[in-house]
Write a protein that holds these residues in place. Structure first.
Motif, mmCIF file in Angstrom:
data_model
loop_
_atom_site.group_PDB
_atom_site.id
_atom_site.type_symbol
_atom_site.label_atom_id
_atom_site.label_comp_id
_atom_site.label_asym_id
_atom_site.label_seq_id
_atom_site.Cartn_x
_atom_site.Cartn_y
_atom_site.Cartn_z
ATOM 1 N N ALA A 169 30.530 53.593 40.694
ATOM 2 C CA ALA A 169 30.843 52.230 41.102
ATOM 3 C C ALA A 169 32.332 51.984 40.922
ATOM 4 O O ALA A 169 32.917 52.430 39.946
ATOM 5 N N PRO A 170 32.975 51.311 41.853
ATOM 6 C CA PRO A 170 34.383 51.004 41.660
ATOM 7 C C PRO A 170 34.571 50.082 40.472
ATOM 8 O O PRO A 170 33.712 49.278 40.151
ATOM 9 N N ALA A 171 35.731 50.201 39.826
ATOM 10 C CA ALA A 171 35.977 49.404 38.622
ATOM 11 C C ALA A 171 36.373 47.979 38.970
ATOM 12 O O ALA A 171 36.266 47.089 38.146
ATOM 13 N N VAL A 172 36.838 47.747 40.194
ATOM 14 C CA VAL A 172 37.340 46.433 40.556
ATOM 15 C C VAL A 172 36.522 45.870 41.706
ATOM 16 O O VAL A 172 36.342 46.519 42.723
ATOM 17 N N SER A 173 36.011 44.675 41.539
ATOM 18 C CA SER A 173 35.231 44.027 42.589
ATOM 19 C C SER A 173 36.151 43.472 43.655
ATOM 20 O O SER A 173 37.207 42.930 43.360
ATOM 21 N N SER A 174 35.767 43.599 44.935
ATOM 22 C CA SER A 174 36.606 43.078 46.008
ATOM 23 C C SER A 174 36.561 41.558 46.075
ATOM 24 O O SER A 174 37.492 40.934 46.550
ATOM 25 N N VAL A 175 35.478 40.958 45.607
ATOM 26 C CA VAL A 175 35.363 39.499 45.577
ATOM 27 C C VAL A 175 35.038 39.088 44.143
ATOM 28 O O VAL A 175 33.891 39.153 43.717
ATOM 29 N N PRO A 176 36.049 38.707 43.373
ATOM 30 C CA PRO A 176 35.802 38.380 41.973
ATOM 31 C C PRO A 176 34.801 37.255 41.822
ATOM 32 O O PRO A 176 34.849 36.251 42.527
ATOM 33 N N SER A 177 33.857 37.438 40.909
ATOM 34 C CA SER A 177 32.853 36.407 40.655
ATOM 35 C C SER A 177 33.315 35.447 39.577
ATOM 36 O O SER A 177 32.735 34.390 39.408
ATOM 37 N N ALA A 178 34.356 35.827 38.828
ATOM 38 C CA ALA A 178 34.919 34.978 37.786
ATOM 39 C C ALA A 178 36.328 35.477 37.519
ATOM 40 O O ALA A 178 36.677 36.597 37.858
ATOM 41 N N ARG A 179 37.109 34.634 36.913
ATOM 42 C CA ARG A 179 38.496 34.995 36.626
ATOM 43 C C ARG A 179 38.551 36.186 35.687
ATOM 44 O O ARG A 179 37.879 36.213 34.667
ATOM 45 N N ALA A 180 39.370 37.173 36.005
ATOM 46 C CA ALA A 180 39.531 38.349 35.163
ATOM 47 C C ALA A 180 40.689 38.152 34.199
ATOM 48 O O ALA A 180 41.640 37.410 34.478
ATOM 49 N N ALA A 181 40.610 38.818 33.077
ATOM 50 C CA ALA A 181 41.710 38.805 32.122
ATOM 51 C C ALA A 181 42.879 39.623 32.668
ATOM 52 O O ALA A 181 42.709 40.495 33.530
ATOM 53 N N VAL A 182 44.056 39.343 32.158
ATOM 54 C CA VAL A 182 45.248 40.120 32.480
ATOM 55 C C VAL A 182 45.805 40.656 31.167
ATOM 56 O O VAL A 182 46.046 39.882 30.231
ATOM 57 N N LEU A 183 45.994 41.958 31.075
ATOM 58 C CA LEU A 183 46.567 42.526 29.865
ATOM 59 C C LEU A 183 48.003 42.029 29.678
ATOM 60 O O LEU A 183 48.694 41.756 30.662
ATOM 61 N N PRO A 184 48.467 41.925 28.446
ATOM 62 C CA PRO A 184 49.851 41.501 28.214
ATOM 63 C C PRO A 184 50.833 42.437 28.910
ATOM 64 O O PRO A 184 50.626 43.660 28.953
ATOM 65 N N ALA A 185 51.895 41.868 29.450
ATOM 66 C CA ALA A 185 52.881 42.665 30.170
ATOM 67 C C ALA A 185 53.563 43.654 29.234
ATOM 68 O O ALA A 185 53.898 43.314 28.099
#
Length: 398
Positions: A40-56
């Motif tokens: 399964a791909p790790a990233v959904s093409s249509v996000p079902s909820a907001r994803a976290a963003v790792l610190p820059a």
């Protein structure tokens, strides 16, 4: 010493992220520790909820990333002897030639994230966790130059991607970083072809009475094999010539940190090591680490202060024979030194005293300072004692 078993690992996760566990990982349907299904791909093409963003990341380099599946067929896997060798999944992060180009590297596969999320409770979505945004680009061309190599080993039950914010930051500062997943020692490790290995080792330690030293010695052998495949005559990575074989370090979280000491004792190629909050399961040999530097970075509490509950830190400290530091971080907990604070905050879980931003900054700052000093030969006075910029950080045995 507290045993790190399947139940204990789940309990640590739950306590660290303030949620009850949701039960064991899904059992294999045929091969022990494996689940079948298409990748399964790790990233959904249509996000079902907001994803976290790792610190820059904080360094000057853009970051490339690639995944290397490796199998050491010279060894029998200690957890599943019928397996075809010892399977390892390695993610390489490295300084990239330029930003842009290529796709954003995935954080985890859906199945890996689902299996870990199941341990954290119903408030954590595996799909959302898998879509956590990283800062690296898949298979980007490396920046020119030769780079030190840092090996990373995760805690028991969790996967290599739970150390991604640290791996990306080190890569942005000029290191090649190899984060390693060890077969059957995680709630979920996805392999090419659609198989996912689950935590057979958890059951072996919890119900079979297997000692934790089997984990650390096995991981030491894993790292020897990874080094052979990255720095040997026929390297597994097409850009392996960017690695400087004379400058190699290792760090790990929890039992992965204990494995750093074991790996150094077994392999002289590893020049410096860090244990992030892990109990040591093996005594160092009489010659210690032959003068090589080692740092213990842990919680500032009854567990990892001198004379604390984890007596292995006192014993190991006495056996270390080179440059060494014992650093504790006030307000931290076991998963402070991983992506745990980012995950907990994103899913609205109660936070430890140390805020997420400080947990990330302290971990990155002191790990990078250690490797800068011992792999690059750069002066890092931060490691000489307390600093007003980092009031949470305490130096033991000054």
């Amino acid at each position: 010493m507290t045993r790190i078993t399947r139940a204990a690992a789940a309990a640590v996760l739950a306590c660290s992220l303030a949620l009850p566990t949701a039960g064991a990982a899904t059992a294999a349907s045929s091969v022990p520790g494996a689940t079948a299904g298409s990748p399964a791909p790790a990233v959904s093409s249509v996000p079902s909820a907001r994803a976290a963003v790792l610190p820059a990341p904080t360094g000057p380099y853009a970051i490339g990333s690639t995944v290397l599946p490796l199998v050491d067929r010279s060894r029998t896997d200690p957890w599943v002897p019928t397996a075809d060798g010892r399977a390892l999944m390695v993610t390489l992060h490295y300084p990239a030639a330029r930003s842009g180009g290529g796709r954003i590297a995935p954080y985890a596969t859906r199945e890996e994230a689902r299996l870990l999320a199941a341990q954290l409770g119903p408030g954590v979505s595996g799909d959302v966790l898998a879509r956590t945004r990283t800062h690296s680009r898949t298979d980007a061309r490396p920046a020119p130059g030769r780079r030190p190599l840092v090996l990373l080993s995760p805690g028991f039950g969790v996967s290599r991607w739970t150390l991604t914010h640290l791996a990306e930051d080190l890569a942005s500062r000029g290191y090649v970083v190899a984060s390693v997943d060890h077969a059957y020692e995680s709630y979920g490790i996805s392999l090419p072809g659609g198989r996912t290995l689950t935590c057979v080792a958890c059951t072996a330690l919890d119900e079979g009475g297997v000692h934790g030293s089997v984990v650390t010695s096995t991981r030491a052998a894993d790292m020897r094999y990874v080094l052979d495949r990255l720095t040997g005559a026929r390297p597994a990575w097409k850009y392996a010539d960017v690695i400087d074989r004379s400058r190699i370090g290792m760090a790990g979280h929890s039992i992965g940190g204990a494995s750093a000491a074991t790996a150094m004792a077994a392999d002289r190629r590893i020049d410096a090591g860090i244990d992030m909050d892990g109990a040591f399961w093996e005594e160092l040999p009489a010659e210690g680490l032959r003068g090589r530097p080692f740092m213990m970075l842990g919680t500032h509490d009854e567990m990892h202060l001198p004379g604390g509950t984890d007596t292995t830190w006192d014993r190991t400290w006495s056996a270390l024979d080179g440059w060494k530091r014992w650093i504790t971080v006030a307000g931290s907990e076991h998963f402070t030194f991983s992506d745990g604070p980012v995950i907990a905050r994103h899913f609205g879980l109660p936070q430890p005293e140390l805020p997420t931003e400080r947990a990330v900054a302290v971990t990155r700052t002191y790990v990078a300072a250690f490797f800068d000093r011992h792999l690059l030969g750069l002066p890092r006075p931060l490691l000489d004692g307390p600093s007003p910029e980092n009031p949470e950080v305490h130096f033991q045995h000054p």
